[in-house]
Design a protein around this motif. Structure first.
Motif, PDB file in Angstrom:
ATOM      1  N   PRO A 145      -2.974  -6.588  10.380  1.00  0.00           N
ATOM      2  CA  PRO A 145      -2.662  -5.156  10.354  1.00  0.00           C
ATOM      3  C   PRO A 145      -1.591  -4.825   9.313  1.00  0.00           C
ATOM      4  N   LEU A 146      -1.483  -3.546   9.025  1.00  0.00           N
ATOM      5  CA  LEU A 146      -0.439  -3.067   8.133  1.00  0.00           C
ATOM      6  C   LEU A 146       0.864  -2.873   8.899  1.00  0.00           C
ATOM      7  N   HIS A 147       1.966  -3.182   8.218  1.00  0.00           N
ATOM      8  CA  HIS A 147       3.305  -2.854   8.716  1.00  0.00           C
ATOM      9  C   HIS A 147       3.825  -1.735   7.837  1.00  0.00           C
ATOM     10  N   PHE A 148       4.362  -0.695   8.454  1.00  0.00           N
ATOM     11  CA  PHE A 148       4.791   0.482   7.720  1.00  0.00           C
ATOM     12  C   PHE A 148       6.299   0.569   7.585  1.00  0.00           C
TER      13      PHE A 148
ATOM     14  N   LEU B  13       1.917  -0.252  15.211  1.00  0.00           N
ATOM     15  CA  LEU B  13       0.720  -0.926  15.695  1.00  0.00           C
ATOM     16  C   LEU B  13       0.756  -1.104  17.209  1.00  0.00           C
TER      17      LEU B  13
ATOM     18  N   LEU C 270      -3.983   9.295   7.468  1.00  0.00           N
ATOM     19  CA  LEU C 270      -3.396   8.695   6.275  1.00  0.00           C
ATOM     20  C   LEU C 270      -4.458   8.537   5.196  1.00  0.00           C
TER      21      LEU C 270
ATOM     22  N   SER D   2       6.817   7.001  11.397  1.00  0.00           N
ATOM     23  CA  SER D   2       5.731   6.237  10.799  1.00  0.00           C
ATOM     24  C   SER D   2       4.875   5.598  11.899  1.00  0.00           C
ATOM     25  N   PRO D   3       3.639   5.249  11.586  1.00  0.00           N
ATOM     26  CA  PRO D   3       2.764   4.641  12.599  1.00  0.00           C
ATOM     27  C   PRO D   3       3.268   3.259  13.019  1.00  0.00           C
TER      28      PRO D   3
ATOM     29  N   GLN E 274      -2.592  -6.127  -4.409  1.00  0.00           N
ATOM     30  CA  GLN E 274      -2.763  -7.369  -3.662  1.00  0.00           C
ATOM     31  C   GLN E 274      -1.918  -8.505  -4.204  1.00  0.00           C
TER      32      GLN E 274
ATOM     33  N   LEU F  64      -7.040  -0.424   4.738  1.00  0.00           N
ATOM     34  CA  LEU F  64      -7.451   0.229   5.963  1.00  0.00           C
ATOM     35  C   LEU F  64      -7.791   1.686   5.704  1.00  0.00           C
TER      36      LEU F  64
ATOM     37  N   TYR G 242       0.299   5.287   1.221  1.00  0.00           N
ATOM     38  CA  TYR G 242      -0.520   6.310   1.855  1.00  0.00           C
ATOM     39  C   TYR G 242       0.217   7.636   1.816  1.00  0.00           C
TER      40      TYR G 242
ATOM     41  N   TYR H 239       0.830  -1.205   0.000  1.00  0.00           N
ATOM     42  CA  TYR H 239       0.000   0.000   0.000  1.00  0.00           C
ATOM     43  C   TYR H 239       0.865   1.256   0.000  1.00  0.00           C
TER      44      TYR H 239
ATOM     45  N   ASP I 261      -8.196   6.403  -2.665  1.00  0.00           N
ATOM     46  CA  ASP I 261      -9.053   7.582  -2.635  1.00  0.00           C
ATOM     47  C   ASP I 261      -8.455   8.801  -3.332  1.00  0.00           C
TER      48      ASP I 261
ATOM     49  N   ALA J 151      -5.573 -11.041   4.760  1.00  0.00           N
ATOM     50  CA  ALA J 151      -6.715 -10.136   4.634  1.00  0.00           C
ATOM     51  C   ALA J 151      -7.038  -9.350   5.897  1.00  0.00           C
TER      52      ALA J 151
ATOM     53  N   TYR K 191      -3.008   0.610  -3.959  1.00  0.00           N
ATOM     54  CA  TYR K 191      -2.652  -0.623  -3.302  1.00  0.00           C
ATOM     55  C   TYR K 191      -2.583  -1.754  -4.314  1.00  0.00           C
TER      56      TYR K 191
ATOM     57  N   TYR L  85      -3.017   2.561  16.069  1.00  0.00           N
ATOM     58  CA  TYR L  85      -1.613   2.833  15.811  1.00  0.00           C
ATOM     59  C   TYR L  85      -1.188   4.060  16.607  1.00  0.00           C
TER      60      TYR L  85
ATOM     61  N   PHE M  88      -7.959  -1.403  14.298  1.00  0.00           N
ATOM     62  CA  PHE M  88      -6.569  -1.304  14.731  1.00  0.00           C
ATOM     63  C   PHE M  88      -6.311   0.073  15.336  1.00  0.00           C
TER      64      PHE M  88
ATOM     65  N   ARG N 169       0.949  -6.048   4.114  1.00  0.00           N
ATOM     66  CA  ARG N 169       0.095  -6.832   5.006  1.00  0.00           C
ATOM     67  C   ARG N 169       0.193  -8.300   4.636  1.00  0.00           C
TER      68      ARG N 169
ATOM     69  N   LEU O 188       3.984   7.141   2.975  1.00  0.00           N
ATOM     70  CA  LEU O 188       4.188   5.913   3.733  1.00  0.00           C
ATOM     71  C   LEU O 188       3.827   4.698   2.896  1.00  0.00           C
TER      72      LEU O 188
ATOM     73  N   LEU P  53      -5.265   6.907   1.372  1.00  0.00           N
ATOM     74  CA  LEU P  53      -4.802   5.829   0.514  1.00  0.00           C
ATOM     75  C   LEU P  53      -4.637   6.303  -0.923  1.00  0.00           C
TER      76      LEU P  53
ATOM     77  N   SER Q  17      -4.805  -4.723  17.879  1.00  0.00           N
ATOM     78  CA  SER Q  17      -5.796  -5.165  16.898  1.00  0.00           C
ATOM     79  C   SER Q  17      -6.979  -5.715  17.671  1.00  0.00           C
TER      80      SER Q  17
ATOM     81  N   PHE R 135      -8.137   5.224   7.705  1.00  0.00           N
ATOM     82  CA  PHE R 135      -7.630   5.810   8.937  1.00  0.00           C
ATOM     83  C   PHE R 135      -8.420   7.045   9.335  1.00  0.00           C
TER      84      PHE R 135
END
Lengths: 112, 111
Positions: A100-103, B46, A43, B43-44, A50, B99, A35, A33, A59, A97, A48, B36, B34, A94, A90, A45, B49, B101
């Motif tokens: 959570p997201l890892h940034f 986590l 944030l 950056s955010p 998959q 997601l 952002y 993703y 958006d 489904a 993204y 954050y 979630f 993930r 950013l 979007l 959850s 936010f």
């Protein structure tokens, strides 16, 4: 250690120039993703993906483009058509489904 | 329109107090939520959850979810100055793949 690497940390460009932000992950995540964050804002979007060779607009996709030729890489190009490109960008990934997201650590782009 | 709403703050609490952060969302079918934490310029990361109605505790943090009221909250017990940050609520909307936010709530913990 596994993670998401964004480069560069700071980027400066002149108005009218395209610029590409790098995002690489070694987490073996399928979904990635992009952002954008503006001061005092959440944030938003941009795009993204998959799976490899497939991506969808978020958006605020206007003025941006992406590619997903490899699972590990999801570069974002900010084109000259983006009216207000200065922002904190950013990249995230993930595992599945509902996870959570890892940034990554983000790239701060300044266009003058 | 997918929306996630948070009070922007700032929320100010003294050290040792409980901080309560709230979030509402618009899609009744949402399943994953979630929290954050984001320090200035970073950056955010986590914190929690939550997927089922009720409370979920992790150390000093408790997430609470009420799907009927479309409301999720985060409680921080024994707040520390190091908890001073912006807290972002994120929701995975039904049939969505990304997601959404909220704008975040800024928390300030004074020593």
């Amino acid at each position: 250690d596994g993670g998401i690497t964004q480069s560069p940390k700071y980027l400066f460009r002149k108005e009218g120039q395209n610029v590409t932000l790098s995002c690489e992950q070694n987490l073996n995540h399928d979904a990635m993703y992009w952002y954008r964050q503006d001061p005092g804002q959440g944030l938003r979007l941009i795009y993204y993906s998959q799976i490899v060779n497939d991506f969808q607009k978020g958006d605020i996709a206007e003025g941006y483009s992406v590619s997903r030729e490899k699972k590990e890489s999801f570069p974002l190009t900010v084109t000259s058509a983006q009216k207000n490109p200065t922002a904190f960008y950013l990249c995230a990934s993930r595992r599945e489904a509902n996870s959570p997201l890892h940034f990554g650590n983000g790239t701060r782009l300044t266009v003058t | 329109q997918k929306e996630v709403e948070q009070n922007s703050g700032p929320l100010s609490v003294p050290e040792g107090a409980i901080a309560s952060l709230n979030c509402t969302y618009s899609d009744r079918g949402s399943q994953s939520f979630f929290w954050y934490r984001q320090y200035s310029g970073k950056s955010p990361e986590l914190i929690m959850s939550i997927y089922s109605n009720g409370d979920k505790e992790d150390g000093r943090f408790t997430a609470q979810l009420n799907k009927a009221s479309q409301y999720v909250s985060l409680l921080i017990r024994d707040s520390q100055p190091s908890d001073s940050a912006t807290y972002l609520c994120a929701v995975l909307y039904q049939a969505g793949t990304a997601l959404i936010f909220g704008k975040g709530t800024t928390l300030s913990v004074s020593s």
